[in-house]
Structures are given as structure tokens and as C-alpha cells.
Design a protein around this motif. Structure first.
Motif, PDB file in Angstrom:
ATOM      1  N   ASP A 173       0.775  -1.161  -0.012  1.00 57.35           N
ATOM      2  CA  ASP A 173       0.053  -0.309   0.065  1.00 57.35           C
ATOM      3  C   ASP A 173       0.838   1.318   0.063  1.00 57.35           C
ATOM      4  OD1 ASP A 173      -2.325   1.643   0.676  1.00 57.35           O
ATOM      5  OD2 ASP A 173      -1.640   1.526   2.665  1.00 57.35           O
ATOM      6  N   VAL A 174       1.875   1.194   0.799  1.00 60.34           N
ATOM      7  CA  VAL A 174       3.029   2.465   0.659  1.00 60.34           C
ATOM      8  C   VAL A 174       3.559   2.418  -0.533  1.00 60.34           C
ATOM      9  CG1 VAL A 174       4.997   3.222   1.865  1.00 60.34           C
ATOM     10  CG2 VAL A 174       3.437   1.886   3.236  1.00 60.34           C
ATOM     11  N   MET A 175       4.052   1.340  -1.078  1.00 57.59           N
ATOM     12  CA  MET A 175       4.563   1.312  -2.460  1.00 57.59           C
ATOM     13  C   MET A 175       3.431   2.198  -3.547  1.00 57.59           C
ATOM     14  SD  MET A 175       7.360  -0.252  -3.163  1.00 57.59           S
ATOM     15  CE  MET A 175       8.012   0.127  -4.600  1.00 57.59           C
ATOM     16  N   ALA A 176       2.383   1.643  -3.391  1.00 59.18           N
ATOM     17  CA  ALA A 176       1.189   1.912  -4.480  1.00 59.18           C
ATOM     18  C   ALA A 176       0.767   3.752  -4.140  1.00 59.18           C
ATOM     19  CB  ALA A 176       0.189   1.048  -4.533  1.00 59.18           C
ATOM     20  N   ASN A 177       0.828   4.211  -2.919  1.00 58.23           N
ATOM     21  CA  ASN A 177       0.204   5.279  -2.703  1.00 58.23           C
ATOM     22  C   ASN A 177       0.901   6.590  -1.983  1.00 58.23           C
ATOM     23  OD1 ASN A 177      -2.458   4.409  -3.937  1.00 58.23           O
ATOM     24  ND2 ASN A 177      -2.422   2.974  -1.963  1.00 58.23           N
TER      25      ASN A 177
END
Lengths: 111, 302
Positions: A36-40
């Protein structure tokens, strides 16, 4: 505008290494899910999380996050601290949980 | 539907049938003579970082000594005994002219991690391990990918001048090194002064694929190929394969273990994330065989 340096002045937050502390923090992202961190997460944000391991450093580095705050009093191993230093990422440990930590950082960013 | 599933000729299974064991096996092998003692077996295993040795007489395989046999002999203080006392005599050999698919089923069927390979006269000519298969298939796959690209006119030789190609090996459950390949790739892209959004998208695709290899496969390869028009990231592994690719592409679907989840992965975001950042995305998987994912990100297409 706040700098990483300012975070260590907060009561309950301690700094774990001293690299690039002059860098500006433009936002914050709270998540324990690295995908999620990676994506957002937006570049320049500080990451608020309980994931205190090497992969957190890798994700922060890939996303251009200048600092990480480990919550609920979690500390980082020397391996993690070394990796962060190599990547120029500042690490903090917060006595508070992710919500409380986010509130404190949120207020700072608003001012 | 299934627009992301490979429909062209790239089929792992064809590769498995098309290669022969002798093209893949290790030829330069260590063996033990019948009169060898257990302590000699131990020395050879230790010195050469291997885990099993065939016991051979007149080029015939009579038994196998594994690391386990050595440990058992050590515990009993039997290192002076001949290997014939400790070797397993129930040896399964493979013939060098068999197709790789036989090796595959042998690995599935038997608990052994290595098989001696013999010629038509039953003489030992090599040893095959999973690692051999892995490396051979990866080589074959990458050359097929290049051919595919060539035939689709996507690749012009001149563009490679400023290009970059590299393949990284990713080991199963190796989260300690998770992200190393991606970090290196990101650095290279930054040095090439590519737009930040392109770098970020490529980093996301690389990282998710890298973590997928470590978390879900028995290990595999992450390849990166950059030319002036696009970044191509391909991941391939040899198992266990995805049972239901449509499901795996659904956000939130994951087969990850508790341990993987506790690390902050396995929320079913990996493959959807990769697809989201890609301009072109293909996945091809076969249960029991392996998975290939290819992500292409165009550089000037922002």
C-alpha cells in the motif's frame, strides 16, 4: 514547512540515526502494509508504521520517503539503522501508536 | 477477458519438453569410490558446498551419500566406516537423453534433491539438481523473449546503445535482500535522468515482482531490459505456479502465509499494483510449472 529535524523535538519521539535531518517533510503516510505504501505514498512524505524491518527501508528508499517513524515504541535493529543510513533515511521511534503519531505529525504539517 | 494472459508461443511446458537432461545437467561432478570412508565423503561435501555424492564403480552408480547420511554417521562416531555401510542403495537415475519433463516429474515423485544422470550404457555422465533446471529455463526463456520482441518489431538494435540489461536471482523467503535488485534498478534509471514518474512506476513493478518471487515462488529471476523507448521488467520462476490467475489479479486476493502477512505483504496488492503501473502487462502461469510476468513501461508516453 517542517524538516525532519523538527520531529525529534516532539515529546515521545526519539531519533534513531542522524542523516539528512535537514530534509523537508512535505506530507505523511500511515500504513503497515508495504504494498500500500508502495502504491500510494507520495514522495517527500514521512512514513508512519509499525513495520520496523529491512523491507520498510527498501520501500521508503524506492518511494523517496525521507523519514520513517516506528510506532508504539518499536525500535530498529542495528541492521535496519545501518541500511537506513546507507539510503539516507532518518528513523524515529514514537512512544505512541500510529493514530496518535499521525495526529501529532498532521498538526505539525497544518501549521 | 483475460487480456493480460499470454496467448503467443511462449509456453513453459514446451520448453520443459524441448530441452534434454544432458543439455542442462552438471557434467563436472564429484563421485566416491566404493572403498571410500565416510570421513572422505564429509570432506568432499564440505569442501565443495554440495549436499550429495554418488558412489561409483566402473562408472556405475551403486549408491548415494547425502549430507543426512554423513550427519547420521557423525552422530554414531562412524566416520571410519566405508560409505557402502551408509549409502542409500535405492538410487533413482535419469537418462541423459530424456526430456527435462522427466526430471520435473522425478523431482515431484521422489524426495531426492538430485539425480545422477547416465548414458545409454548406464554410465554416469552428470548430476541434475533443481538449480540446473532453473538456470537453463531462465536462459531459454530470456532468449525466447528477445526473439518475440524482435518479431513484433519492438526492438531496434540501435536503441540498445544506451540500453541496459541485467538478470537478478531472487531466492525463496530471502526478505533480507528483498528490494536490492529494485534499488539498483531505480538507481540506474535515475542516472539515466528519466522522468520521476517513470522511475517510480518501474520501481513499484520491480519491487512487487521481487517480493512475489521471494514470498511465493521457489526462487526465480528478475530481469530488466532498458532501451531508449521502454523499460521491460520480467520475472520468471519455476514453481509452484498460480492456480487461478484471474483470482491472483483481483485486488485483495492472496495466498500468502501469516508470516509473509506479518511483514506487511500478502494483502493481494502485488500483481494488481504491477499491472496498474505498467503500460503493457502479461502474466502466464501454469500450476506445477511456474509463472512468468512481464511489465513494460514506456518512457516518453507520459
Amino acid at each position: 514547512m517542517i524538516r525532519l529535524n523538527d520531529l525529534k523535538e516532539i515529546n515521545g519521539i526519539t531519533i534513531l540515526n542522524k542523516v539528512n535531518t535537514g530534509k523537508t517533510v512535505t506530507g505523511a503516510y500511515t500504513s503497515d502494509l508495504l504494498s500500500d505504501v508502495m502504491a500510494n505514498a507520495e514522495e517527500g512524505s514521512v512514513l508512519i508504521t509499525i513495520q520496523a524491518h529491512l523491507n520498510t527501508i527498501a520501500v521508503a528508499s524506492l518511494c523517496g520517503l525521507p523519514g520513517i517513524i516506528f510506532c508504539s515504541g518499536r525500535n530498529a535493529s542495528s541492521e535496519v539503522i545501518n541500511a537506513a543510513e546507507k539510503e539516507g533515511i532518518v528513523l524515529f521511534s514514537s512512544r505512541y501508536n500510529q493514530f496518535k503519531t499521525s495526529m501529532i505529525i498532521g498538526k505539525m504539517l497544518e501549521n | 477477458m483475460n487480456n493480460y494472459i499470454y496467448t503467443d508461443s511462449l509456453r513453459l511446458q514446451e520448453l520443459v519438453y524441448g530441452l534434454k537432461i544432458k543439455e542442462v545437467m552438471t557434467r563436472d561432478i564429484f563421485t566416491l569410490p566404493l572403498r571410500a570412508k565416510m570421513k572422505e565423503a564429509k570432506q568432499i561435501l564440505k569442501k565443495n558446498h554440495i549436499t550429495g555424492l554418488p558412489v561409483v564403480e566402473n562408472s556405475r552408480v551403486l549408491g548415494m551419500i547425502s549430507m543426512n547420511d554423513v550427519i547420521n554417521a557423525l552422530e554414531k562416531g562412524s566416520m571410519e566406516e566405508p560409505v557402502t555401510e551408509w549409502m542409500s542403495r535405492d538410487v533413482q537415475v535419469l537418462s541423459e537423453d530424456m526430456s527435462l519433463s522427466f526430471a520435473f516429474s522425478a523431482f515431484n515423485k521422489y524426495p531426492y534433491r538430485r539425480f545422477p544422470v547416465v548414458d545409454k550404457e548406464n554410465r554416469i555422465t552428470g548430476i541434475i539438481t533443481f538449480r540446473n533446471i532453473n538456470l537453463a529455463l531462465i536462459n531459454k526463456l530470456s532468449s525466447q523473449l528477445n526473439e518475440l520482441e524482435h518479431s513484433s518489431g519492438e526492438n531496434i538494435a540501435a536503441e540498445r546503445i544506451s540500453g541496459f540489461t541485467k538478470v537478478y536471482t531472487i531466492r525463496q523467503y530471502d526478505f533480507e535482500n528483498g528490494g536490492k535488485a529494485s534499488a539498483e534498478i531505480k538507481k540506474i534509471l535515475k542516472e539515466k535522468k528519466l522522468p520521476d514518474t517513470v522511475v517510480r512506476r518501474a520501481a513499484v513493478a520491480c519491487y512487487e515482482l521481487e517480493i512475489n518471487l521471494a514470498a511465493h515462488s521457489i526462487g526465480g529471476m528478475l530481469g530488466i531490459d532498458i532501451n531508449s523507448r521502454r523499460i521491460k521488467i520480467s520475472s520468471s520462476d519455476l514453481g509452484p505456479g498460480i492456480e487461478n490467475v484471474d483470482k491472483a489479479m483481483e485486488a485483495g486476493f492472496s495466498t500468502a502465509s501469516e508470516w509473509i502477512r506479518s511483514m506487511g505483504f500478502g494483502a493481494g496488492m502485488g500483481l494488481p499494483n504491477v499491472k496498474k503501473v505498467s503500460d503493457k502487462f502479461n502474466i502466464h502461469s501454469e500450476s506445477g510449472v511456474g509463472t512468468m510476468v512481464r511489465s513494460v513501461i514506456y518512457i516518453n508516453n507520459q
